[in-house]
Scaffold this active site. Structure first.
Site, PDB file in Angstrom:
ATOM      1  N   CYS A   1       0.815  -1.231   0.000  1.00  0.00           N
ATOM      2  CA  CYS A   1       0.000   0.000   0.000  1.00  0.00           C
ATOM      3  C   CYS A   1       0.845   1.276   0.000  1.00  0.00           C
ATOM      4  O   CYS A   1       0.319   2.363  -0.247  1.00  0.00           O
ATOM      5  CB  CYS A   1      -0.932   0.003   1.190  1.00  0.00           C
ATOM      6  SG  CYS A   1      -2.128  -1.326   1.115  1.00  0.00           S
TER       7      CYS A   1
ATOM      8  N   ASN B   1      -9.950   0.183  -0.074  1.00  0.00           N
ATOM      9  CA  ASN B   1      -8.490   0.279  -0.095  1.00  0.00           C
ATOM     10  C   ASN B   1      -7.990  -0.254  -1.447  1.00  0.00           C
ATOM     11  O   ASN B   1      -8.054  -1.461  -1.693  1.00  0.00           O
ATOM     12  CB  ASN B   1      -7.939  -0.546   1.079  1.00  0.00           C
ATOM     13  CG  ASN B   1      -6.421  -0.562   1.131  1.00  0.00           C
ATOM     14  OD1 ASN B   1      -5.753  -0.129   0.198  1.00  0.00           O
ATOM     15  ND2 ASN B   1      -5.882  -1.081   2.220  1.00  0.00           N
TER      16      ASN B   1
ATOM     17  N   HIS C   1      -3.257   7.403   2.430  1.00  0.00           N
ATOM     18  CA  HIS C   1      -3.647   6.076   1.935  1.00  0.00           C
ATOM     19  C   HIS C   1      -4.993   5.741   2.557  1.00  0.00           C
ATOM     20  O   HIS C   1      -5.239   5.998   3.736  1.00  0.00           O
ATOM     21  CB  HIS C   1      -2.587   5.047   2.339  1.00  0.00           C
ATOM     22  CG  HIS C   1      -3.028   3.645   2.067  1.00  0.00           C
ATOM     23  ND1 HIS C   1      -3.519   3.259   0.845  1.00  0.00           N
ATOM     24  CD2 HIS C   1      -3.073   2.544   2.870  1.00  0.00           C
ATOM     25  CE1 HIS C   1      -3.844   1.981   0.892  1.00  0.00           C
ATOM     26  NE2 HIS C   1      -3.583   1.519   2.104  1.00  0.00           N
TER      27      HIS C   1
HETATM   28  N1  ACO Z   1     -18.163  -8.334   9.741  1.00  0.00           N
HETATM   29  C1  ACO Z   1     -18.545  -8.608  10.999  1.00  0.00           C
HETATM   30  N2  ACO Z   1     -17.685  -8.962  11.970  1.00  0.00           N
HETATM   31  C2  ACO Z   1     -16.381  -9.046  11.640  1.00  0.00           C
HETATM   32  C3  ACO Z   1     -15.902  -8.787  10.345  1.00  0.00           C
HETATM   33  C4  ACO Z   1     -16.859  -8.413   9.359  1.00  0.00           C
HETATM   34  N3  ACO Z   1     -16.523  -8.135   8.092  1.00  0.00           N
HETATM   35  N4  ACO Z   1     -14.570  -8.934  10.318  1.00  0.00           N
HETATM   36  C5  ACO Z   1     -14.199  -9.270  11.555  1.00  0.00           C
HETATM   37  N5  ACO Z   1     -15.286  -9.362  12.363  1.00  0.00           N
HETATM   38  C6  ACO Z   1     -15.343  -9.697  13.783  1.00  0.00           C
HETATM   39  C7  ACO Z   1     -14.152 -10.501  14.245  1.00  0.00           C
HETATM   40  O1  ACO Z   1     -14.341 -11.867  14.001  1.00  0.00           O
HETATM   41  C8  ACO Z   1     -14.115 -10.161  15.724  1.00  0.00           C
HETATM   42  O2  ACO Z   1     -15.073 -10.945  16.377  1.00  0.00           O
HETATM   43  P1  ACO Z   1     -14.791 -11.530  17.850  1.00  0.00           P
HETATM   44  O3  ACO Z   1     -14.635 -10.327  18.727  1.00  0.00           O
HETATM   45  O4  ACO Z   1     -16.012 -12.347  18.140  1.00  0.00           O
HETATM   46  O5  ACO Z   1     -13.528 -12.327  17.722  1.00  0.00           O
HETATM   47  C9  ACO Z   1     -14.614  -8.713  15.800  1.00  0.00           C
HETATM   48  O6  ACO Z   1     -15.297  -8.487  14.543  1.00  0.00           O
HETATM   49  C10 ACO Z   1     -13.481  -7.687  15.952  1.00  0.00           C
HETATM   50  O7  ACO Z   1     -12.430  -7.979  15.018  1.00  0.00           O
HETATM   51  P2  ACO Z   1     -11.153  -7.063  14.858  1.00  0.00           P
HETATM   52  O8  ACO Z   1     -10.277  -7.638  13.800  1.00  0.00           O
HETATM   53  O9  ACO Z   1     -10.564  -6.832  16.224  1.00  0.00           O
HETATM   54  O10 ACO Z   1     -11.840  -5.698  14.348  1.00  0.00           O
HETATM   55  P3  ACO Z   1     -11.193  -4.290  14.122  1.00  0.00           P
HETATM   56  O11 ACO Z   1     -11.963  -3.262  14.854  1.00  0.00           O
HETATM   57  O12 ACO Z   1      -9.699  -4.305  14.302  1.00  0.00           O
HETATM   58  O13 ACO Z   1     -11.486  -4.026  12.559  1.00  0.00           O
HETATM   59  C11 ACO Z   1     -10.247  -4.065  10.476  1.00  0.00           C
HETATM   60  C12 ACO Z   1     -10.951  -4.890  11.585  1.00  0.00           C
HETATM   61  C13 ACO Z   1     -11.310  -3.209   9.834  1.00  0.00           C
HETATM   62  C14 ACO Z   1      -9.654  -5.037   9.486  1.00  0.00           C
HETATM   63  C15 ACO Z   1      -9.150  -3.167  11.090  1.00  0.00           C
HETATM   64  O14 ACO Z   1      -8.365  -3.917  11.966  1.00  0.00           O
HETATM   65  C16 ACO Z   1      -8.238  -2.527  10.055  1.00  0.00           C
HETATM   66  O15 ACO Z   1      -8.637  -1.671   9.303  1.00  0.00           O
HETATM   67  N6  ACO Z   1      -6.939  -2.884  10.102  1.00  0.00           N
HETATM   68  C17 ACO Z   1      -5.899  -2.213   9.299  1.00  0.00           C
HETATM   69  C18 ACO Z   1      -5.939  -2.551   7.851  1.00  0.00           C
HETATM   70  C19 ACO Z   1      -4.766  -1.842   7.168  1.00  0.00           C
HETATM   71  O16 ACO Z   1      -4.508  -0.684   7.407  1.00  0.00           O
HETATM   72  N7  ACO Z   1      -4.009  -2.561   6.387  1.00  0.00           N
HETATM   73  C20 ACO Z   1      -2.769  -1.945   5.866  1.00  0.00           C
HETATM   74  C21 ACO Z   1      -2.822  -1.665   4.487  1.00  0.00           C
HETATM   75  S1  ACO Z   1      -3.282  -3.057   3.546  1.00  0.00           S
HETATM   76  C22 ACO Z   1      -1.868  -3.498   2.579  1.00  0.00           C
HETATM   77  O17 ACO Z   1      -0.777  -3.074   2.752  1.00  0.00           O
HETATM   78  C23 ACO Z   1      -2.124  -4.563   1.540  1.00  0.00           C
END
Ligand code: ACO
Length: 322
Positions: free
Chosen positions: A114, A279, A249
């Protein structure tokens, strides 16, 4: 005098097909409200089977070239940032060069997930400042939909397809003021995409899908981007209030809002595209820049901070006087 690299054209392309959060809720256990609340994303674009990183790059690049008023043959360097190249080789940059009918100069890809657009911009700036190139085309083009596991709700909600481009020329007017890029490969396990492979002995297949420990990536992204803001301002002797626009980004609204808070910026000074694009990895910063340039938000002489964080980990920033 050492020349500046000045932005003289921007372009972008988004595939036609829109995939909404409600569409995803029919594929995996999720909901529009969960995705909007946790990420800010409402929909993303999906490339058609006929499209490729090079075909999308061509459309974005032609827009940037047209805005600049240059002839494509004046371009002496093409850098394409992509994690979803058409082929292992030739590079997508060479395929783009051919599509643009350019027969001379240099073309190569870079891979920094990214952060790819910021890396490419940093390399382009160094080429221009050193006098090694005069007109440089920087493109980020990604078909993330082909490396996403559409049965994995923790990643498939995040990504989209698209291409962004910008054209830089050597100028005595600023210009790119500075770029700052970094990597730390020890975080490989938090975010990676393996190659698709079939083991010749066992016949076992490894699917090339994005694997991410989202929550850990999230925390690192927020911390790291705060540091890069300080590094960029300090190296230019500027204050937070000197920055007119943040072009980040587009990974997650909450990550972007944290960087804006660090800059003491209102969200009105932040260019946001992720609501309808998701993204798009190395394309996202260039697509956002293009949108804000074309709708007149970004004006000549304004100071713009571009930043990104991605797999590697890689991260970086560019400060531009538009
Ligand atoms: N719908 C519903 N529930 C979901 C989903 C979904 N799509 N995805 C995950 N959950 C659930 C999980 O299973 C978890 O459930 P649990 O508590 O029962 O275990 C709960 O939601 C919380 O999961 P987290 O992963 O802790 O959620 P978080 O608030 O961190 O959000 C997200 C997830 C959106 C992916 C976030 O962590 C994020 O944006 N991370 C950074 C992504 C990023 O910046 N990547 C870098 C660039 S990408 C690249 O370089 C290719």
């Amino acid at each position: 005098m050492t020349p500046f690299a000045r932005v003289i054209g921007t372009g972008g392309y988004l595939p036609e097909t829109v995939r909404t959060n409600d569409d995803l809720a029919k594929m995996v256990e999720t909901s529009d409200s969960w995705i909007v609340e946790r990420t800010g994303i409402r929909s993303r674009r999906i490339a058609s089977p006929e499209e490729s990183a090079a075909s999308m790059a061509e459309i974005a690049a032609r827009e940037a070239i047209e805005m600049s008023g240059k002839d494509g043959n004046e371009i002496d360097l093409i850098i394409v940032a992509t994690g979803t190249p058409d082929r292992v080789y030739p590079s997508t940059a060479c395929l783009l060069q051919s599509r643009l009918g350019i027969r001379e100069g240099v073309a190569f890809d870079i891979q920094a997930a990214c952060s790819g657009a910021i890396y490419a911009l940093s390399i382009a700036d160094k080429y221009i400042r050193s006098g090694a190139a005069k007109n440089v085309l920087v493109v980020g083009s990604e078909i993330c939909s082909r490396i996403v596991d559409w049965s994995d709700r923790s990643t498939c909600i995040l990504f989209g397809d698209g291409a962004g481009a910008l054209l830089l020329e050597a100028s005595d007017q600023p210009g790119v003021l500075s770029t700052h890029i970094h990597s730390d490969g020890s975080y490989e396990e938090l975010l990676y995409c393996p190659n698709s492979q079939v083991n010749a002995e066992t016949g076992n297949e490894t699917k090339g899908y994005i694997q991410m420990r989202g929550n850990e990536v999230f925390k690192m992204a927020v911390k790291t981007l705060e540091r890069i803001v300080d590094e960029t301002l300090e190296s230019n002797g500027l204050d937070k209030t000197d920055v007119d626009w943040l072009v980040p980004h587009q990974a997650n609204t909450r990550i972007i809002a944290a960087t804006a808070r660090k800059l003491k910026m209102s969200m009105d000074q932040v260019v946001l595209t992720l609501e309808e694009q998701g993204n798009t990895s190395s394309a996202s910063v260039l697509l956002a820049l293009n949108e804000a340039v074309r709708d007149g938000r970004i004006k000549k002489g304004q100071i713009i901070l571009l930043e990104a964080f991605g797999a590697g980990f890689t991260w970086g920033s560019a400060l531009i006087k538009y």
